[in-house]
Motif scaffolding. Structure first.
Motif, PDB file in Angstrom:
ATOM      1  N   TYR A  13       0.840  -1.201   0.000  1.00  0.00           N
ATOM      2  CA  TYR A  13       0.000   0.000   0.000  1.00  0.00           C
ATOM      3  C   TYR A  13       0.873   1.248   0.000  1.00  0.00           C
ATOM      4  N   SER A  14       0.466   2.251  -0.785  1.00  0.00           N
ATOM      5  CA  SER A  14       1.156   3.544  -0.783  1.00  0.00           C
ATOM      6  C   SER A  14       0.132   4.646  -0.573  1.00  0.00           C
ATOM      7  N   PRO A  15       0.416   5.621   0.295  1.00  0.00           N
ATOM      8  CA  PRO A  15      -0.521   6.715   0.525  1.00  0.00           C
ATOM      9  C   PRO A  15      -0.507   7.759  -0.586  1.00  0.00           C
ATOM     10  N   ALA A  16       0.407   7.620  -1.543  1.00  0.00           N
ATOM     11  CA  ALA A  16       0.466   8.558  -2.665  1.00  0.00           C
ATOM     12  C   ALA A  16       1.004   7.826  -3.890  1.00  0.00           C
ATOM     13  N   TRP A  17       0.378   8.090  -5.031  1.00  0.00           N
ATOM     14  CA  TRP A  17       0.806   7.527  -6.309  1.00  0.00           C
ATOM     15  C   TRP A  17       0.993   8.688  -7.278  1.00  0.00           C
ATOM     16  N   PHE A  18       2.148   8.763  -7.901  1.00  0.00           N
ATOM     17  CA  PHE A  18       2.443   9.867  -8.808  1.00  0.00           C
ATOM     18  C   PHE A  18       2.768   9.348 -10.201  1.00  0.00           C
ATOM     19  N   VAL A  19       2.274  10.065 -11.203  1.00  0.00           N
ATOM     20  CA  VAL A  19       2.576   9.738 -12.596  1.00  0.00           C
ATOM     21  C   VAL A  19       3.265  10.948 -13.219  1.00  0.00           C
ATOM     22  N   PRO A  20       4.606  10.957 -13.295  1.00  0.00           N
ATOM     23  CA  PRO A  20       5.303  12.078 -13.925  1.00  0.00           C
ATOM     24  C   PRO A  20       4.991  12.114 -15.423  1.00  0.00           C
ATOM     25  N   PHE A  21       4.671  13.311 -15.922  1.00  0.00           N
ATOM     26  CA  PHE A  21       4.241  13.456 -17.312  1.00  0.00           C
ATOM     27  C   PHE A  21       5.075  14.538 -17.994  1.00  0.00           C
ATOM     28  N   ASP A  22       5.766  14.150 -19.082  1.00  0.00           N
ATOM     29  CA  ASP A  22       6.569  15.082 -19.876  1.00  0.00           C
ATOM     30  C   ASP A  22       5.624  15.966 -20.680  1.00  0.00           C
ATOM     31  N   GLU A 107       1.691  18.198  -1.649  1.00  0.00           N
ATOM     32  CA  GLU A 107       1.456  17.843  -0.256  1.00  0.00           C
ATOM     33  C   GLU A 107       0.329  16.816  -0.136  1.00  0.00           C
ATOM     34  N   PHE A 108       0.464  15.937   0.869  1.00  0.00           N
ATOM     35  CA  PHE A 108      -0.564  14.931   1.115  1.00  0.00           C
ATOM     36  C   PHE A 108      -0.434  14.437   2.548  1.00  0.00           C
ATOM     37  N   LEU A 109      -1.507  13.863   3.052  1.00  0.00           N
ATOM     38  CA  LEU A 109      -1.507  13.301   4.400  1.00  0.00           C
ATOM     39  C   LEU A 109      -1.251  11.799   4.338  1.00  0.00           C
ATOM     40  N   VAL A 110      -0.454  11.316   5.264  1.00  0.00           N
ATOM     41  CA  VAL A 110      -0.178   9.884   5.390  1.00  0.00           C
ATOM     42  C   VAL A 110      -0.935   9.374   6.607  1.00  0.00           C
ATOM     43  N   TYR A 111      -1.917   8.500   6.378  1.00  0.00           N
ATOM     44  CA  TYR A 111      -2.734   7.948   7.451  1.00  0.00           C
ATOM     45  C   TYR A 111      -2.140   6.628   7.939  1.00  0.00           C
ATOM     46  N   PRO A 112      -2.085   6.412   9.247  1.00  0.00           N
ATOM     47  CA  PRO A 112      -1.509   5.174   9.785  1.00  0.00           C
ATOM     48  C   PRO A 112      -2.386   3.966   9.482  1.00  0.00           C
ATOM     49  N   GLU A 121      -8.049   6.866   4.422  1.00  0.00           N
ATOM     50  CA  GLU A 121      -8.321   7.449   3.105  1.00  0.00           C
ATOM     51  C   GLU A 121      -7.763   6.548   2.006  1.00  0.00           C
ATOM     52  N   THR A 122      -8.477   6.483   0.891  1.00  0.00           N
ATOM     53  CA  THR A 122      -7.958   5.791  -0.287  1.00  0.00           C
ATOM     54  C   THR A 122      -7.180   6.782  -1.147  1.00  0.00           C
ATOM     55  N   THR A 123      -6.339   6.270  -2.025  1.00  0.00           N
ATOM     56  CA  THR A 123      -5.522   7.134  -2.870  1.00  0.00           C
ATOM     57  C   THR A 123      -5.755   6.818  -4.342  1.00  0.00           C
ATOM     58  N   VAL A 124      -5.541   7.822  -5.176  1.00  0.00           N
ATOM     59  CA  VAL A 124      -5.635   7.657  -6.628  1.00  0.00           C
ATOM     60  C   VAL A 124      -4.371   8.252  -7.244  1.00  0.00           C
ATOM     61  N   PRO A 125      -3.947   7.780  -8.406  1.00  0.00           N
ATOM     62  CA  PRO A 125      -2.739   8.330  -9.036  1.00  0.00           C
ATOM     63  C   PRO A 125      -2.886   9.827  -9.314  1.00  0.00           C
ATOM     64  N   ARG A 126      -1.823  10.563  -9.082  1.00  0.00           N
ATOM     65  CA  ARG A 126      -1.795  12.011  -9.305  1.00  0.00           C
ATOM     66  C   ARG A 126      -0.804  12.318 -10.430  1.00  0.00           C
ATOM     67  N   LEU A 127      -1.285  12.960 -11.493  1.00  0.00           N
ATOM     68  CA  LEU A 127      -0.424  13.357 -12.600  1.00  0.00           C
ATOM     69  C   LEU A 127       0.396  14.581 -12.201  1.00  0.00           C
ATOM     70  N   VAL A 128       1.714  14.511 -12.379  1.00  0.00           N
ATOM     71  CA  VAL A 128       2.600  15.633 -12.106  1.00  0.00           C
ATOM     72  C   VAL A 128       3.289  16.001 -13.411  1.00  0.00           C
TER      73      VAL A 128
END
Length: 242
Positions: A13-22, A107-112, A121-128
């Motif tokens: 499990y990861s509290p944050a998912w990132f998708v780097p986009f050129d 920024e994001f919150l990390v829940y124990p 909280e559930t997480t969804v991929p975030r495009l950066v």
């Protein structure tokens, strides 16, 4: 992708998912992208040693972040992710959010959580989006304009300002285009102009481009550039309250 997996694999499990986009090439990019993770502690940001893991779906994640032996007694913690890649600068506001040059990460919150207590909280991929920087290796012969973004009152350089140009790609069959970059720490910028600008007529040589620089909502500046006559000249975009 499933952000919280069954018991046997819950450590993924990861509290944050990132998708780097050129943003220049219009494709996902993970090669050469580094992510620095920080935690907010005692009024400041503390750099962490956690390394991002590339998933099969080309996302960058932090498996196990937030895992605790006693999650019910722990509070969520504030984190941020800062991105770096040679020749690029990260655009931190998400799509649809107002731009601000003051943003320094996502920024994001990390829940124990633990094996039997899923995170709150559930997480969804975030495009950066990664935008070309001043040092971006544009192909030889590609048309660019360069200059500096300044405060109109103080004449001080504005770092991390968003510089954009928009237009239509074809005179007869207009197709919208959008180029953008970010100024560096000295306020300098270099913007590619791959498509045609405005013309007085179909056979006209001169093309007009309208550049806009933004520091935050209500703090912008504009500049009109004529090509090819202004190609080599450095340009100054002045930011002021609107």
């Amino acid at each position: 992708m499933n952000a919280f997996l069954p018991l046997a694999r819950s450590t993924t499990y990861s509290p944050a998912w990132f998708v780097p986009f050129d943003d220049y090439a219009r494709r996902v990019r993970t090669v050469g992208v580094e992510i620095q993770l920080d935690r907010f502690e005692d009024g400041g940001w503390l750099p962490l040693d956690n390394r991002a893991v590339r998933t099969p779906s080309a996302a960058m994640a932090f498996p196990g972040l937030g895992r605790r032996s006693e999650p019910r007694t722990a509070l969520p913690e504030r984190h941020r992710a800062r991105f770096a890649a040679p020749g690029y600068q990260p655009l931190y506001p998400a799509d649809g959010e107002p731009f601000s040059a003051a943003l320094t990460g996502v920024e994001f919150l990390v829940y124990p959580y633990d094996d039997t207590h899923p995170p709150a909280e559930t997480t969804v991929p975030r495009l950066v989006r990664l935008l070309p920087s001043v040092s971006f290796p544009y192909p030889p012969g590609l048309r660019t304009v360069h200059g500096v973004v300044l405060d109109a009152s103080t004449r001080t350089p504005i770092a991390n300002a968003l510089v954009e140009a928009r237009g239509q790609a074809n005179y007869d069959d207009p197709t919208p285009w959008h180029e953008r970059t970010l100024s560096d720490a000295t306020g300098a910028f270099r913007l590619a102009l791959r498509w045609a600008g405005e013309k007085a007529g179909e056979d006209a040589v001169e093309e007009t481009f309208r550049l806009q620089a933004s520091e935050r909502p209500g703090r912008t500046g504009e500049l009109v550039v004529q090509l090819p006559q202004d190609t080599e000249r450095p340009h100054v975009i002045e930011i002021r309250e609107q």
